[in-house]
Design a protein around this motif. Structure first.
Motif, PDB file in Angstrom:
ATOM      1  N   MET B   1       0.782  -1.279   0.108  1.00  0.00           N
ATOM      2  CA  MET B   1       0.026   0.001   0.027  1.00  0.00           C
ATOM      3  C   MET B   1       1.066   1.255   0.167  1.00  0.00           C
ATOM      4  O   MET B   1       1.710   1.545   0.611  1.00  0.00           O
ATOM      5  N   THR B   2       0.628   1.993  -0.948  1.00  0.00           N
ATOM      6  CA  THR B   2       1.442   3.245  -1.099  1.00  0.00           C
ATOM      7  C   THR B   2       0.616   4.551  -0.462  1.00  0.00           C
ATOM      8  O   THR B   2      -0.549   4.694  -0.902  1.00  0.00           O
ATOM      9  N   VAL B   3       0.976   5.379   0.695  1.00  0.00           N
ATOM     10  CA  VAL B   3       0.369   6.501   0.943  1.00  0.00           C
ATOM     11  C   VAL B   3       1.243   7.620   0.752  1.00  0.00           C
ATOM     12  O   VAL B   3       2.199   7.509   1.123  1.00  0.00           O
ATOM     13  N   ASP B   4       0.457   8.637   0.126  1.00  0.00           N
ATOM     14  CA  ASP B   4       1.443   9.718  -0.222  1.00  0.00           C
ATOM     15  C   ASP B   4       1.267  10.822   0.744  1.00  0.00           C
ATOM     16  O   ASP B   4       0.168  11.379   1.225  1.00  0.00           O
ATOM     17  N   LEU B   5       2.329  10.601   1.560  1.00  0.00           N
ATOM     18  CA  LEU B   5       2.382  11.425   2.791  1.00  0.00           C
ATOM     19  C   LEU B   5       2.561  12.985   2.566  1.00  0.00           C
ATOM     20  O   LEU B   5       2.174  13.656   3.646  1.00  0.00           O
ATOM     21  N   SER B   6       2.799  13.359   1.376  1.00  0.00           N
ATOM     22  CA  SER B   6       2.852  14.931   1.252  1.00  0.00           C
ATOM     23  C   SER B   6       1.492  15.365   1.419  1.00  0.00           C
ATOM     24  O   SER B   6       1.501  16.700   1.808  1.00  0.00           O
ATOM     25  N   GLN B   7       0.297  14.816   1.413  1.00  0.00           N
ATOM     26  CA  GLN B   7      -0.993  15.341   1.560  1.00  0.00           C
ATOM     27  C   GLN B   7      -1.112  15.787   2.997  1.00  0.00           C
ATOM     28  O   GLN B   7      -1.965  16.652   3.367  1.00  0.00           O
ATOM     29  N   PHE B   8      -0.198  15.374   3.935  1.00  0.00           N
ATOM     30  CA  PHE B   8      -0.174  15.601   5.337  1.00  0.00           C
ATOM     31  C   PHE B   8       0.604  16.644   5.626  1.00  0.00           C
ATOM     32  O   PHE B   8       0.601  17.207   6.830  1.00  0.00           O
ATOM     33  N   TYR B   9       1.494  17.236   4.838  1.00  0.00           N
ATOM     34  CA  TYR B   9       2.610  18.276   5.099  1.00  0.00           C
ATOM     35  C   TYR B   9       1.994  19.576   5.463  1.00  0.00           C
ATOM     36  O   TYR B   9       2.475  20.071   6.727  1.00  0.00           O
ATOM     37  N   GLN B  10       1.000  20.042   4.964  1.00  0.00           N
ATOM     38  CA  GLN B  10       0.358  21.383   5.297  1.00  0.00           C
ATOM     39  C   GLN B  10      -0.127  21.261   6.581  1.00  0.00           C
ATOM     40  O   GLN B  10       0.204  22.201   7.488  1.00  0.00           O
ATOM     41  N   VAL B  11      -0.833  20.220   7.083  1.00  0.00           N
ATOM     42  CA  VAL B  11      -1.549  19.993   8.340  1.00  0.00           C
ATOM     43  C   VAL B  11      -0.173  20.035   9.693  1.00  0.00           C
ATOM     44  O   VAL B  11      -0.241  20.640  10.488  1.00  0.00           O
ATOM     45  N   PHE B  12       0.945  19.368   9.061  1.00  0.00           N
ATOM     46  CA  PHE B  12       1.891  19.267   9.847  1.00  0.00           C
ATOM     47  C   PHE B  12       2.654  20.507  10.263  1.00  0.00           C
ATOM     48  O   PHE B  12       2.952  20.975  11.212  1.00  0.00           O
ATOM     49  N   PHE B  13       2.937  21.316   9.060  1.00  0.00           N
ATOM     50  CA  PHE B  13       3.319  22.796   8.963  1.00  0.00           C
ATOM     51  C   PHE B  13       2.537  23.498   9.999  1.00  0.00           C
ATOM     52  O   PHE B  13       3.162  24.050  10.975  1.00  0.00           O
ATOM     53  N   ASP B  14       1.126  23.778   9.744  1.00  0.00           N
ATOM     54  CA  ASP B  14       0.376  24.515  10.563  1.00  0.00           C
ATOM     55  C   ASP B  14       0.473  24.014  11.990  1.00  0.00           C
ATOM     56  O   ASP B  14       0.530  25.169  12.667  1.00  0.00           O
ATOM     57  N   GLU B  15       0.412  23.012  12.256  1.00  0.00           N
ATOM     58  CA  GLU B  15       0.161  22.587  13.791  1.00  0.00           C
ATOM     59  C   GLU B  15       1.619  22.692  14.384  1.00  0.00           C
ATOM     60  O   GLU B  15       1.905  23.042  15.602  1.00  0.00           O
ATOM     61  N   SER B  16       2.462  22.656  13.773  1.00  0.00           N
ATOM     62  CA  SER B  16       3.964  22.740  14.264  1.00  0.00           C
ATOM     63  C   SER B  16       4.309  24.098  14.503  1.00  0.00           C
ATOM     64  O   SER B  16       4.805  24.624  15.749  1.00  0.00           O
TER      65      SER B  16
END
Lengths: 120, 708
Positions: B1-16
């Motif tokens: 299974m491949t999950v494209d992690l880049s879709q979570f980047y923005q959320v990560f940046f925001d919450e960081s």
């Protein structure tokens, strides 16, 4: 469909975990801390609970301790999701009733692979 | 299974970034001595989450950097160390550094700021300082390397014939959520196998506890898996269970696997299958590091998002629902026959529609509203740093943080506020010894206050410093040619001079304020938002800057005025009063324009028809009306033919749709579909060539000196 409760105070981790699990065919409910998770878990039973350790309001270990005392969660796998690979946290978790742990950082494939140990 | 992690980047940046804000706020509480028990946990948790997330999403530079922070914070949290001022300074700098790193990443740039290495070294120096405390980063790395080597050794150790695994679960293993069957299955997936179930330990019926596990297993694996792989399967239960792993020694034991594994028998596997599965698991081990995808570029970084409380969205949906109902009712009425009854019901419906529309508008506006704490929250840090640089002790008080303001206005007011606060600290507050000498507490106080007043938001910046010095300001203004020495100005007028272009009273231009961006820029920024700023000051007691801003830039309360056939809109905020002119009070000055003597003040009259070259109905001043507006603290009268309705108008940008027009700030569409222009009072007055006069004493003698 197996139901998983994913608990993490970090929205990005929660989304990642939740997305990965859903892709793998699980039904996922999210909670942002131990208190919220416990509330949800009391109303609905899950086949597995995956919880971060460090969270505000109620941490993951306390959540696991609370859950394990509930009759519905006597045999349910409760996993800790933590970066603290130190032995003390694992031991503390196990004593609280945790089934196992997944050490961060992990990638989606590792997560799914690890679940195979306790959920089939 | 491949999950494209880049879709979570923005959320990560925001919450960081949010996490960093929280960290910063708590650190500042420490330096102010107002921390509580949760403070260190909050700080730690933020660092911890950033580290965890960055590791997961493959931002190794952030993960490595945060690791040292986290280690130090953990030691502090565990009480092994005190949080010192040195730590706070370093941590605050790290926060800046991390913000920078995150912003770069979200712009698709994975470079690392220079400060990162220095800061990391500084943290490592602290951590290494007391060796007995915690494992050093190097030691950790060394340990990891060691582990890696040993696992490599084990991987190399693949020539075994196979393994015999004896698994004796603890009797209460089920109560931990572990399921022996799954573990055996996991084990058998490693390759060819033979499973034997040992049932001899099951007790007598009377002693048997149904929830306990009395079974044991012996699994023989005929594959080239490593001992580590086997250990990994039992990782979670190793402490409570007995697990014996032996190498298969004799040829006889390496016999052909039994046709089917007893009992577990769920998946009788062919050799082919097991080979593929082994390859799979090897791949998994190699893939322990997430693939580092470059963050999706630019588009995400520009994403200008807004977080909206769910209640606001709910009320919006509710409102739309109402609107739909009203609309349905009206169209139903149209279908039926027209009678006087339907007509009156239609009227009701229209009233209802108006009501709905207004509610809807308000709800939509509320979505754009954010509490001003979004801006205020950056000040504790700013005040601390500025104070430290200048050697001043400062207490910052924030009030009215929940006052809501339009997001666009908020973004644009931030810089002027920073400037005003810096000024208050730099020029307003005295040094501690000066304060003590003046009989004031050593610690200066800067207050930021915000509240709603009418349709406006008021923001006050109050300091208890030395106040503005009118003599100094006046001298400076004379030196700069802003006023002449003979001008008699009230203290209020003198204070307003600081907003004039090219004015700076700081004796030495410091690094902090007076860097060329003057108060005039602050003022013009505020005016661009349709706001006003004024200042109140008392020598020795302090200064208050008061900014008034419209709640939103999208809608404005307007007064419709008519000149001939043209309808213009004057923003209601600017209007002080409207009146009929008494010709006896009007005098002509310099042969060029008229002023009205109004209750002791002289109000210059601007004839709108002349400025915009329209043909007015009113031939003399008595035939029209005068709208008195406030401009730069003074009054100006705008002469129009007639006043029409007052109404809320939605502002459409003229610049975006046509061109920038002097004297006009925008346009709107009226109820009948015609376009009406909104007057920009300040630029209108400038066009008319009139300078406002605040008080009477200026007029008769100095009007010409004022540069009319």
């Amino acid at each position: 469909m197996k139901k998983i409760l994913a608990v993490d105070d970090s929205a990005s981790m929660r989304q990642m975990v939740s997305f990965t699990l859903q892709r793998a065919g699980y039904k996922v409910t999210e909670a942002k801390d131990g208190v919220e998770a416990l509330g949800i878990a009391k109303n609905e039973t899950f086949d597995l609970v995956l919880s971060d350790v460090n969270m505000p309001n109620m941490d993951g270990i306390s959540l696991i301790r609370e859950l394990r005392t509930l009759p519905e969660y006597k045999f349910v796998p409760l996993l800790m999701l933590t970066t603290e690979s130190g032995l003390d946290k694992k031991t503390e978790g196990k004593q609280a009733g945790a089934t196992g742990w997944i050490v961060k950082p992990f990638n989606p494939d590792q997560l799914i692979a690890t679940l195979g140990k306790v959920l089939r | 299974m491949t999950v494209d992690l880049s879709q979570f980047y923005q959320v990560f940046f925001d919450e960081s970034l949010e996490g960093l804000d929280a960290m910063e706020a708590e650190l500042l509480r420490y330096s102010a001595g107002t921390q509580d028990d949760e403070s260190i946990n909050t700080i730690f948790r933020a660092a911890h989450s950033i580290k965890g997330g960055s590791g997961t999403f493959g931002f190794d530079s952030i993960a490595g950097f945060t690791h040292v922070l986290e280690t130090l914070l953990d030691q502090i949290r565990e009480g092994q160390r005190e949080l010192t001022n040195q730590h706070i300074d370093l941590l605050l700098q790290s926060i800046d550094c991390l913000r920078d790193m995150i912003n770069r990443l979200s712009a698709g740039d994975d470079s690392v700021p220079d400060s990162a290495a220095q800061l990391k070294a500084a943290f490592e120096a602290i951590l290494n300082d007391e060796n007995e405390l915690g494992p050093e980063p190097e030691a950790l790395q060394a340990k990891q390397i060691l582990e890696e080597t040993s696992s490599l050794e084990q991987l190399a150790d693949t020539q075994t014939l196979g393994w015999k695994v004896t698994f004796v679960p603890s009797e209460d293993i089920l109560m931990t959520g572990n399921e022996p069957l799954f573990l055996i299955q996991e084990l058998t997936e490693l390759g060819d196998h033979e499973v034997e179930l040992i049932t001899e330990h099951i007790p007598q019926w009377q002693q048997l506890k149904p929830e306990y596990c009395y079974l044991r297993w012996v699994v023989k694996l005929y594959c080239d898996c490593t001992e580590q792989q086997i250990n990994e399967v039992f990782e979670w239960v190793a402490d409570e269970c007995e697990i014996k792993i032996e190498k298969l020694q004799t040829k006889s034991e390496q016999s052909i696997p039994a046709k089917h594994p007893p009992l577990t028998s769920t998946q009788p596997q062919t050799a082919m299958q097991s080979v593929t599965q082994t390859t799979d698991s090897n791949e998994q081990i190699e893939q322990t590091k997430p693939v580092v995808n470059k963050p999706a570029k630019s588009k995400q970084a520009d994403a200008n998002s807004i977080r909206v409380g769910i209640d606001k969205v709910d009320s919006l949906i509710n409102m739309v629902g109402e609107l739909v109902i009203t609309q349905a009712m009206l169209s139903q009425l149209f279908e039926s026959e027209m009678t006087s009854q339907t007509l009156s019901r239609m009227k009701e419906g229209l009233a209802q529609l108006e009501h709905n529309t207004r509610d809807l508008q308000e709800s939509v506006m509320r979505i754009r509203m954010l509490p001003i704490s979004f801006v205020f929250s950056r000040f504790p840090r700013l005040v601390r740093d500025t104070g430290q640089k200048l050697g001043k002790k400062i207490e910052l008080v924030l009030q009215g943080e929940s006052t809501e303001l339009d997001k666009t206005v908020m973004e644009k007011i931030s810089d002027p506020l920073v400037h005003l606060v810096r000024n208050a600290i730099d020029h307003g507050l005295e040094l501690p010894e000066q304060r003590l000498a003046a009989g004031k507490p050593e610690t200066g106080k800067v207050t930021l206050n915000s509240y709603h007043q009418g349709g406006n938001v008021v923001i006050e910046i109050i300091d208890d410093g030395k106040g503005l010095d009118p003599v100094k300001i006046k001298n400076k203004a004379i030196a700069n040619g802003l006023i002449s020495a003979s001008d008699e100005l009230s203290e209020e007028q003198v204070n307003l001079l600081i907003f004039e272009a090219g004015f700076s009273t700081a004796e030495a231009v410091s690094d902090l304020s007076g860097r060329g961006v003057g108060m005039d820029v602050v003022k013009s920024n505020i005016q661009a938002l349709n706001g006003t700023v004024d200042v109140e000051s008392e020598v020795g007691k302090g200064t208050t800057f008061r900014i008034r801003l419209p709640l939103t830039l999208a809608i404005l309360d307007g007064q419709l005025v008519r000149i001939g056939q043209h309808i213009y809109i004057i923003p209601l905020v600017n209007i002080i009063e409207s009146l009929q002119i008494d010709p006896k009070g009007v005098s002509r000055i310099g042969g060029e324009y008229d002023v009205l003597h109004l209750r002791g003040e002289y109000v210059p009259i601007v004839c709108l028809a002349d400025v915009f070259l329209h043909k007015a109905d009113a031939q003399s001043l008595t035939e029209g009306l005068l709208v008195v507006v406030e401009v730069d603290g003074g009054k100006v009268g705008i002469f129009v033919d007639d006043l029409l309705a007052q109404q809320q108008v939605v502002i459409k940008s003229l610049e975006a749709n046509y061109n920038k027009v002097e004297g006009i700030s925008g346009a709107t569409i009226l109820g009948d579909g015609t376009v009406s222009l909104i007057i920009d009072i300040i630029s209108l007055v400038r066009m008319a060539g009139v300078k406002s006069m605040a008080t009477a004493n200026l007029v008769s003698t100095d009007v010409n000196a004022e540069g009319v």
